[in-house]
Design a protein around this motif. Sequence first.
Motif, PDB file in Angstrom:
ATOM      1  N   LEU D 153       0.836  -1.206   0.000  1.00 23.73           N
ATOM      2  CA  LEU D 153       0.000   0.000   0.000  1.00 23.73           C
ATOM      3  C   LEU D 153       0.873   1.260   0.000  1.00 23.73           C
ATOM      4  O   LEU D 153       1.981   1.273   0.533  1.00 23.73           O
ATOM      5  CB  LEU D 153      -0.926   0.007   1.224  1.00 23.73           C
ATOM      6  N   ILE D 154       0.335   2.340  -0.609  1.00 25.41           N
ATOM      7  CA  ILE D 154       1.045   3.618  -0.652  1.00 25.41           C
ATOM      8  C   ILE D 154       1.033   4.230   0.740  1.00 25.41           C
ATOM      9  O   ILE D 154      -0.029   4.380   1.348  1.00 25.41           O
ATOM     10  CB  ILE D 154       0.366   4.581  -1.664  1.00 25.41           C
ATOM     11  N   HIS D 155       2.234   4.562   1.242  1.00 30.27           N
ATOM     12  CA  HIS D 155       2.310   5.119   2.595  1.00 30.27           C
ATOM     13  C   HIS D 155       3.342   6.242   2.642  1.00 30.27           C
ATOM     14  O   HIS D 155       4.111   6.448   1.709  1.00 30.27           O
ATOM     15  CB  HIS D 155       2.626   4.023   3.604  1.00 30.27           C
ATOM     16  N   PHE D 156       3.362   6.980   3.758  1.00 30.24           N
ATOM     17  CA  PHE D 156       4.220   8.163   3.890  1.00 30.24           C
ATOM     18  C   PHE D 156       4.462   8.450   5.364  1.00 30.24           C
ATOM     19  O   PHE D 156       3.741   7.942   6.249  1.00 30.24           O
ATOM     20  CB  PHE D 156       3.531   9.371   3.245  1.00 30.24           C
ATOM     21  N   GLN D 157       5.500   9.266   5.646  1.00 31.32           N
ATOM     22  CA  GLN D 157       5.710   9.871   6.966  1.00 31.32           C
ATOM     23  C   GLN D 157       6.144  11.317   6.758  1.00 31.32           C
ATOM     24  O   GLN D 157       6.855  11.618   5.816  1.00 31.32           O
ATOM     25  CB  GLN D 157       6.807   9.136   7.769  1.00 31.32           C
ATOM     26  N   ARG D 158       5.715  12.189   7.666  1.00 33.80           N
ATOM     27  CA  ARG D 158       6.131  13.588   7.602  1.00 33.80           C
ATOM     28  C   ARG D 158       6.423  14.082   9.010  1.00 33.80           C
ATOM     29  O   ARG D 158       5.644  13.845   9.938  1.00 33.80           O
ATOM     30  CB  ARG D 158       5.050  14.455   6.974  1.00 33.80           C
ATOM     31  N   ASN D 159       7.553  14.767   9.175  1.00 29.09           N
ATOM     32  CA  ASN D 159       7.928  15.315  10.480  1.00 29.09           C
ATOM     33  C   ASN D 159       7.037  16.512  10.800  1.00 29.09           C
ATOM     34  O   ASN D 159       7.093  17.538  10.118  1.00 29.09           O
ATOM     35  CB  ASN D 159       9.407  15.740  10.451  1.00 29.09           C
ATOM     36  N   VAL D 160       6.196  16.406  11.809  1.00 30.46           N
ATOM     37  CA  VAL D 160       5.293  17.500  12.189  1.00 30.46           C
ATOM     38  C   VAL D 160       5.650  18.063  13.563  1.00 30.46           C
ATOM     39  O   VAL D 160       4.879  18.843  14.134  1.00 30.46           O
ATOM     40  CB  VAL D 160       3.814  17.054  12.166  1.00 30.46           C
ATOM     41  N   GLY D 161       6.803  17.652  14.109  1.00 29.69           N
ATOM     42  CA  GLY D 161       7.259  18.208  15.383  1.00 29.69           C
ATOM     43  C   GLY D 161       8.131  19.440  15.144  1.00 29.69           C
ATOM     44  O   GLY D 161       8.387  19.825  14.010  1.00 29.69           O
ATOM     45  N   ASN D 162       8.614  20.021  16.218  1.00 25.85           N
ATOM     46  CA  ASN D 162       9.452  21.216  16.077  1.00 25.85           C
ATOM     47  C   ASN D 162      10.933  20.903  16.255  1.00 25.85           C
ATOM     48  O   ASN D 162      11.718  21.748  16.655  1.00 25.85           O
ATOM     49  CB  ASN D 162       8.992  22.318  17.039  1.00 25.85           C
ATOM     50  N   ARG D 163      11.302  19.654  16.004  1.00 21.90           N
ATOM     51  CA  ARG D 163      12.707  19.252  16.018  1.00 21.90           C
ATOM     52  C   ARG D 163      12.862  18.053  15.079  1.00 21.90           C
ATOM     53  O   ARG D 163      11.878  17.599  14.489  1.00 21.90           O
ATOM     54  CB  ARG D 163      13.138  18.873  17.439  1.00 21.90           C
TER      55      ARG D 163
END
Lengths: 195, 195, 195, 195, 195, 195
Positions: D153-163
């Motif tokens: 399956l198509i998947h992703f991750q994105r950094n949404v923290g402040n570090r």
Amino acid sequence: MAKNIILMCLIFTLFCSGLAVEVGPLQDFCVADSTSMVMPSGLMCKNPMQVEANDFYYGGLNIPSNKTTPTGINVALVDVDQLPGLNTLGISMARIDYALDGINPPHIHPRATEMLVLIEGSLHVGFVTSNPQNRLISRVIHTGDVFVFPAGLIHFQRNVGNRIAVALLSLSSQNPGLLNIRDAVETLPESVKFK
Amino acid sequence: MAKNIILMCLIFTLFCSGLAVEVGPLQDFCVADSTSMVMPSGLMCKNPMQVEANDFYYGGLNIPSNKTTPTGINVALVDVDQLPGLNTLGISMARIDYALDGINPPHIHPRATEMLVLIEGSLHVGFVTSNPQNRLISRVIHTGDVFVFPAGLIHFQRNVGNRIAVALLSLSSQNPGLLNIRDAVETLPESVKFK
Amino acid sequence: MAKNIILMCLIFTLFCSGLAVEVGPLQDFCVADSTSMVMPSGLMCKNPMQVEANDFYYGGLNIPSNKTTPTGINVALVDVDQLPGLNTLGISMARIDYALDGINPPHIHPRATEMLVLIEGSLHVGFVTSNPQNRLISRVIHTGDVFVFPAGLIHFQRNVGNRIAVALLSLSSQNPGLLNIRDAVETLPESVKFK
Amino acid sequence: MAKNIILMCLIFTLFCSGLAVEVGPLQDFCVADSTSMVMPSGLMCKNPMQVEANDFYYGGLNIPSNKTTPTGINVALVDVDQLPGLNTLGISMARIDYALDGINPPHIHPRATEMLVLIEGSLHVGFVTSNPQNRLISRVIHTGDVFVFPAGLIHFQRNVGNRIAVALLSLSSQNPGLLNIRDAVETLPESVKFK
Amino acid sequence: MAKNIILMCLIFTLFCSGLAVEVGPLQDFCVADSTSMVMPSGLMCKNPMQVEANDFYYGGLNIPSNKTTPTGINVALVDVDQLPGLNTLGISMARIDYALDGINPPHIHPRATEMLVLIEGSLHVGFVTSNPQNRLISRVIHTGDVFVFPAGLIHFQRNVGNRIAVALLSLSSQNPGLLNIRDAVETLPESVKFK
Amino acid sequence: MAKNIILMCLIFTLFCSGLAVEVGPLQDFCVADSTSMVMPSGLMCKNPMQVEANDFYYGGLNIPSNKTTPTGINVALVDVDQLPGLNTLGISMARIDYALDGINPPHIHPRATEMLVLIEGSLHVGFVTSNPQNRLISRVIHTGDVFVFPAGLIHFQRNVGNRIAVALLSLSSQNPGLLNIRDAVETLPESVKFK
């Protein structure tokens, strides 16, 4: 009642569908639940806490089966139906007693290779390879000899000694299946039978 | 030229052997090529045109193996090394002779379920389930009895009769593997051994 | 009640038997239905329409498990019981915290290879190969090192640093299984135990 | 002679590599022979007698990979190419470091489920189910959280923290494969691209 | 040099071919290396960098095969021998043209289920279930109809229309295998043939 | 009612859990029980005694499907939902009709290789290999041509002739799955979409 069956299946499918899919077991074993074995194809597990030594036990292979076939053999098969602990484990065994001139006629196990140990006597054993070669691979074996019949090929045994013969067989499936060539051919429509 | 062929196969097996494993063959059979079997893990096929009945044959299981272990058993294993026709077919067999009080000590076959038929005598047989239960599943069996040891579990047999015992075993792999618990534990560093 | 159970199993087998048999999944995923998880071996799917992100989520691996073993380790296992979305997907993970001199004692995962990443500290890690070699394959590893323990072999870890150690483990099954060698050996009958 | 052996293995791998895949090994392990690894798909075994602890070892996952992608992540993959002992064992791992706003863009591992442990930071993670539903299954995860991305399956991750964020990943194949959706779509002929 | 490479591949295929089979590839594809295909069972991969569109292409299924069998059919099989890109992918196809009263006689594909689409004409199609039932499952089908023959069962087709018939077949293996029952039975020793 | 559902699931799990685990079927076939098919993922078998020829039959592939997509194709899929006898047999088929300039847009079958026979017309067909190569493998095919799209890769077809085109497709799964790249990408969060 019919409504309840449909309701149950509906509930079952809603909550429990898509069951399948693992290669290799997910637990130590999965003893077939014999109380629920209405049909021979079941794969349900007995509660592991109630499993006991006798689930892995079968007695009586020291004596021939009491069912004689028209071709002169008695077959005692120990598969998952006789020995519920075999469920999911990919193996079964059989004992065959051959009368004088007794024949295990040409047949196929679609799901299992067969490995035969001749306990007593002399057999002509063999199998036929697939198209286009159609080679006969056969020989006579004697007490203590082992012969292998690859899965899916037509094979046979015939007692060629001057006394009875006894063999023990290992099969690489809990449920090897059996296609008797003669029975299958007789079932075919006349129009496609070969003469 | 012939020398080179053998050399190449030798090199190939030394460097490249143990390639893979079957789940459903792509041909009738794949007899292991014994001329190239420098290492026991090879899976190369003999030219199908040169395959003959003896590739599927092994003789001599009517007599005990002549190697006696310190625990009083003689094991004759018929796996792909003794019977090249077993290659890719997922089954092997063995004969075990147990002296008085002879023990097949606790061990594991990581790749095979074992199905034992007792030809003669009386054995205490059993296995231990995995954590956290660690239940002992065992019983005494007699001539003609069958017992199943699921793949991957520690199991044992001990002669508890007043004469020798003889068993035939089916194993659900062409190469079942063997972990002798005592040998493995002795190999462990002292620091992690249990006292 | 008993009658109903039998009736239900009968209906189930009549309508739903022979379930098994696919290699590779037949849908995107099969989240284990946690309301029905009375036993840990279940493989039933939650209705895909009701699946949500939290079925694929588990929190808390940043802190050690609060259960300390007698050998000085704390194990937090994230398998299909803790994370139902793992069902049928062939993977699980664990965190192990090792006290000073803490030992993960000799054991086997019969259904999984283990791949360990050492987050912090120093461990002596190793495994023993099968018969007849029984070789010890071991070394000391440090922070950031990775070590692989092949499925089905006896392996161990021991904290040999001067502080605690922390490891993350990947396991190639949703339900790897655990044979603790000491526990299993203690369960064996005295008559077959090695001294 | 040594040159010829290398040449032969080279030829063999160039012409004949990528032979097959394991479902259940036929030996304890099959360490990939690194001297013959001209192509990454090889599955040849090192001579088991010459296998040593370092074949199962890889160092350095405590530091980020030094290759930064345009989308702000550094990936250190430990698959069979880095760790030859993984050959045939069905598992691999990776470390990913995410810069501020770093993205692991939409992609597919055709041969592996991914299980991610967030060592540090906060990520928006998710995947899309197949047709006709095309549901987005996603959430934000924090330090110590685990999330599972089913195979294919198509998947992703994105950094949404402040570090920065750091994750360890387990993958259920020795060679998971990677389809980057953007790269693949850009390769398509203009005539079938969607606007 | 080029001669030697070909010689080596030839030797390799003669002595070592037919190695194994895929359950889940380790790469995108594994195009069979046609220069080395001395025997039809090879599974070696062409260098992925040299793979091109024509490796996945086969032309000419719009016309009948020019080989007519004694039973009045022409079969054009497109398996891995004709289309090397099929290697490891588990599928093949065929076109069959049936003369008036033409028969595809009773046979088995041991490694493949067959799914037939009738492009033109009318056929009597069917198969026989295994022991002990030996049921005939058959019917007449017409243009645009589809019929499924499960793997491992004896099946047949016969032209029962008043013109030729044309069918396209899908088979669930790159190399389905063929046991022609008549040919196999004729190969059997007289002593075990049924009269 | 809710109580009963829980009770039933409890009973089911107590008596019937741990279902899975066999490679290769345990019976001749397992026709999907259509009365219980509330959800498309079911794998339950119809009582073999009630199986009939029509369970293996589907009619109507001689005419186009009546559903036209926005990209100008009509797809008639014959998978296990339309043809219950396909259950567990690993194959399905489809007919696609392409209008002038009709496109089967970029998509993936995660569980099946596709083998296309062009019955009529001219198509531009192709697929993209995985990272890091991302090669386009494509060509134009004409009536009677065959093309193979390996499982798990992004592929497409476009009508480039001056009339309609018609194709028959074989797929190596009873339930191939479909990831339409455009639909999946549109479902992704804006923050990870590529521009």
